[in-house]
Enzyme design. Structure first.
Site, PDB file in Angstrom:
ATOM      1  N   HIS A 150       0.812  -1.220   0.000  1.00 26.13           N
ATOM      2  CA  HIS A 150       0.000   0.000   0.000  1.00 26.13           C
ATOM      3  C   HIS A 150       0.849   1.275   0.000  1.00 26.13           C
ATOM      4  O   HIS A 150       0.343   2.355  -0.285  1.00 26.13           O
ATOM      5  CB  HIS A 150      -0.980   0.004   1.179  1.00 26.13           C
ATOM      6  CG  HIS A 150      -0.354   0.232   2.512  1.00 26.13           C
ATOM      7  ND1 HIS A 150      -0.093  -0.791   3.394  1.00 26.13           N
ATOM      8  CD2 HIS A 150       0.059   1.361   3.130  1.00 26.13           C
ATOM      9  CE1 HIS A 150       0.452  -0.299   4.483  1.00 26.13           C
ATOM     10  NE2 HIS A 150       0.555   1.004   4.346  1.00 26.13           N
ATOM     11  N   ASP A 180      -0.012  -7.599   1.277  1.00 23.63           N
ATOM     12  CA  ASP A 180       0.464  -6.221   1.452  1.00 23.63           C
ATOM     13  C   ASP A 180       1.987  -6.154   1.500  1.00 23.63           C
ATOM     14  O   ASP A 180       2.561  -5.415   2.298  1.00 23.63           O
ATOM     15  CB  ASP A 180      -0.150  -5.589   2.708  1.00 23.63           C
ATOM     16  CG  ASP A 180      -0.053  -4.061   2.671  1.00 23.63           C
ATOM     17  OD1 ASP A 180       0.115  -3.507   1.570  1.00 23.63           O
ATOM     18  OD2 ASP A 180      -0.121  -3.435   3.746  1.00 23.63           O
ATOM     19  N   GLY A 251       3.412   6.676   8.229  1.00 23.88           N
ATOM     20  CA  GLY A 251       4.773   6.775   7.729  1.00 23.88           C
ATOM     21  C   GLY A 251       5.642   5.606   8.145  1.00 23.88           C
ATOM     22  O   GLY A 251       6.750   5.441   7.647  1.00 23.88           O
ATOM     23  N   ASN A 252       5.149   4.770   9.059  1.00 27.45           N
ATOM     24  CA  ASN A 252       5.911   3.612   9.506  1.00 27.45           C
ATOM     25  C   ASN A 252       5.593   2.349   8.713  1.00 27.45           C
ATOM     26  O   ASN A 252       6.190   1.291   8.945  1.00 27.45           O
ATOM     27  CB  ASN A 252       5.641   3.336  10.986  1.00 27.45           C
ATOM     28  CG  ASN A 252       6.253   4.380  11.884  1.00 27.45           C
ATOM     29  OD1 ASN A 252       5.539   5.102  12.569  1.00 27.45           O
ATOM     30  ND2 ASN A 252       7.558   4.483  11.876  1.00 27.45           N
ATOM     31  N   SER A 253       4.651   2.407   7.794  1.00 27.84           N
ATOM     32  CA  SER A 253       4.266   1.225   7.018  1.00 27.84           C
ATOM     33  C   SER A 253       5.473   0.623   6.318  1.00 27.84           C
ATOM     34  O   SER A 253       6.239   1.317   5.652  1.00 27.84           O
ATOM     35  CB  SER A 253       3.237   1.599   5.958  1.00 27.84           C
ATOM     36  OG  SER A 253       2.051   2.025   6.542  1.00 27.84           O
ATOM     37  N   GLY A 309     -10.168 -25.357  -5.139  1.00 26.83           N
ATOM     38  CA  GLY A 309     -11.463 -25.282  -5.803  1.00 26.83           C
ATOM     39  C   GLY A 309     -12.640 -25.698  -4.955  1.00 26.83           C
ATOM     40  O   GLY A 309     -13.565 -26.350  -5.452  1.00 26.83           O
ATOM     41  N   GLN A 311     -15.394 -24.269  -1.676  1.00 28.29           N
ATOM     42  CA  GLN A 311     -15.852 -23.250  -0.744  1.00 28.29           C
ATOM     43  C   GLN A 311     -16.034 -23.925   0.607  1.00 28.29           C
ATOM     44  O   GLN A 311     -16.666 -24.979   0.701  1.00 28.29           O
ATOM     45  CB  GLN A 311     -17.156 -22.622  -1.229  1.00 28.29           C
ATOM     46  CG  GLN A 311     -16.975 -21.809  -2.496  1.00 28.29           C
ATOM     47  CD  GLN A 311     -18.269 -21.460  -3.162  1.00 28.29           C
ATOM     48  OE1 GLN A 311     -19.326 -21.537  -2.534  1.00 28.29           O
ATOM     49  NE2 GLN A 311     -18.212 -21.089  -4.418  1.00 28.29           N
ATOM     50  N   ILE A 312     -15.446 -23.337   1.636  1.00 26.43           N
ATOM     51  CA  ILE A 312     -15.356 -24.001   2.926  1.00 26.43           C
ATOM     52  C   ILE A 312     -15.850 -23.095   4.042  1.00 26.43           C
ATOM     53  O   ILE A 312     -15.954 -21.878   3.888  1.00 26.43           O
ATOM     54  CB  ILE A 312     -13.904 -24.426   3.223  1.00 26.43           C
ATOM     55  CG1 ILE A 312     -12.962 -23.222   3.066  1.00 26.43           C
ATOM     56  CG2 ILE A 312     -13.484 -25.575   2.313  1.00 26.43           C
ATOM     57  CD1 ILE A 312     -11.515 -23.525   3.377  1.00 26.43           C
TER      58      ILE A 312
END
Length: 506
Positions: A150, A180, A251-253, A309, A311-312
């Site tokens: 980000h 991220d 600013g620490n990201s 494949g 859905q759980i």
């Protein structure tokens, strides 16, 4: 800024003020005689040559020697971002209306007279840019840097400022929005000081140290402890954060959290805060996850993930009792996608998956992370509970459909390039029988930005009723063929029926 409990996924993500871990101050800690810090675990990261040496702090509790070792490897990241071209034109006040006038909303929506004639972003208007700042750290002497996705995702230019004051141009090698993480590389030749990743996760209660760039100040060091592990904060499909009682600020990201041997245990990415400032609840991406992602980006240019494949949903105590399981662990299969690896291997709706390659999975989220951790074309053995018996089923995984390298990405994906994963409503419990239910929303996608949520039911697309993901694809394709710039969805959400317009590419 608000806390993590905002109603919109977009707002919730924005409310997590992104930053690096600033660890709790040692005020009142007293003195500790002959404190010896634990030796480091073996280095376990690409680009490292040796782990940091253990630091002995005589006399009193101080991190000064440790800071001297790791601080040179931490950098400030500054990016240039192109702002959507929008000439505001004359202000409301220039037309004689005071702030708060009833005409304010009219002008906001439709613009002043000369704006309506020429339009926003009119030809010849200068391009506008903004700036953003974050943190990062060198992971190799030849100039590779880790930061948050980000921080750089909309950048047109990236530069880093080192601890000794040098400013270096950098390029984005690759990013992974799901975790991220972003990998950068500086243009200038090294060698550069770098830090290794820790081989093991820290324990709850272990000290951690952080260096970052809060509010653009640069080179800020703080300390605290690990408060919890395995946190799911709704930031992405593979959440597995370390929680730290750290002071985290804008600013620490992308900054590192270190153990006492100078090894990186996590990359700091978010905080929970009702006020926008630190309240001592911060989250870091574990080093193990960062290493895998960075290795994939560095070696392949993208992150390859396995795809099963299915859905759980989690196995609750009631479900466990009904299936005859001793423990409420694992994930029960709610739906098997036709033609998927699970379908080909014989996985059925109602199966409870309890382990992958002999490793027990506690819940559905952990199963998703385990499967995604394998490369496509890997064969895995699943322990499956069916009809009161345990059985082993081998499955050859394929590439995750949203993966750019997958043959089913883009137009072939059930949500197209909009960031939606869909299923017929009748196949998902509690969703009713009409429409198409949203079973997943890709983080940072167009659908995510416009407010789609898991559990929403799509009733119509461009005025046409839809009953399957194929209907949605067909309707979106028809709108795109007509040359329109957006497609209109009628959605049944928890708060009621609403319309959502999604921009589409041509």
């Amino acid at each position: 800024m608000s806390d993590l409990n905002t109603s919109s996924p977009r707002r919730r993500r924005r409310s997590m003020l992104l930053g690096a871990v600033a660890l709790a101050a040692l005020a009142g800690a007293g003195t500790v005689a002959n404190l010896t810090l634990a030796p480091p675990p073996a280095a376990h990261a690409q680009g490292t040559t040796s782990p940091a040496a253990p630091v002995v702090v005589p006399g009193q509790a101080s991190f000064a020697d440790l800071v001297d070792k790791v601080k040179p490897a931490v950098v400030s990241v500054r990016v240039k971002i192109a702002v959507d071209e929008q000439d505001d034109g004359p202000s409301l006040q220039q037309f004689g209306f005071p702030p708060g006038s009833p005409f304010e909303e009219f002008f906001r929506r439709f613009g002043a007279p000369d704006q309506r004639q020429q339009g926003p972003g009119r030809r010849g208007a200068p391009r506008r840019f903004g700036e953003a700042q974050g943190s990062g750290f060198f992971i190799s002497e030849d100039g590779y840097i880790v930061t948050n996705n980000h921080v750089v995702e909309k950048s047109t230019e990236v530069e880093v400022r080192t601890d000794d004051g040098k400013t270096l141009d950098a390029k984005v090698i690759g990013t992974d929005p799901r975790t991220d993480i972003a990998l950068l590389k500086v243009d200038a030749k090294g060698p550069y000081p770098f830090v290794p990743f820790a081989a093991t996760l820290p324990r709850v209660g272990d000290w951690v140290l952080a260096v970052g760039n809060p509010f653009g100040l640069g080179g800020t060091v703080t300390a605290g402890i690990v408060s919890a592990r395995g946190r799911d904060i709704g930031a992405g499909p593979y959440d597995d954060f370390l929680q730290i009682d750290a002071s985290v600020n804008k600013g620490n990201s992308g900054g590192p959290a270190f153990d006492l041997a100078g090894n990186v245990v996590g990359v700091n990415t978010a905080i929970a805060s009702p006020s926008g400032g630190s309240v001592g609840i911060a989250f870091a991406i574990p080093a193990e996850t960062v290493q895998k992602v960075v290795g994939e980006i560095r070696d392949h240019g993208t992150v390859r993930r396995g795809f099963l494949g299915v859905q759980i949903q989690p196995v609750t105590q009631d479900i466990a009792s009904s299936l005859g399981l001793d423990k409420a662990e694992g994930a029960i299969v709610a739906r098997v996608e036709s033609g998927s690896p699970a379908d080909k291997a014989g996985i059925k709706t109602g199966d409870a998956i309890t382990a992958v390659n002999g490793k027990t999975v506690k819940d559905a989220r952990e199963l998703s992370r385990e499967i995604a951790g394998f490369n496509p074309d890997t064969t895995v053995k699943l322990d499956v509970w069916r009809d009161g018996k345990q059985r082993a089923i081998e499955v050859k995984l394929t590439a995750l459909p949203d993966d750019p390298q997958s043959a089913s990405a883009g137009e072939e994906n059930e949500g197209g390039s909009l960031g939606l994963r869909l299923a017929p409503a009748g196949s998902v419990g509690g969703a009713g029988k009409e429409g198409v239910v949203v079973v997943g929303v890709e983080p940072n996608s167009v659908a995510d930005e416009r407010g789609f949520k898991t559990g929403d039911v799509i009733i119509e697309v461009s005025g046409q009723k839809v009953e399957s993901p194929a209907d949605v694809r067909k309707a979106v394709a028809a709108v795109r063929k007509e040359g329109k710039k957006a497609v209109l969805f009628r959605v049944q959400a928890q708060e009621g029926t609403r319309f959502i317009a999604l921009p589409i590419g041509n």
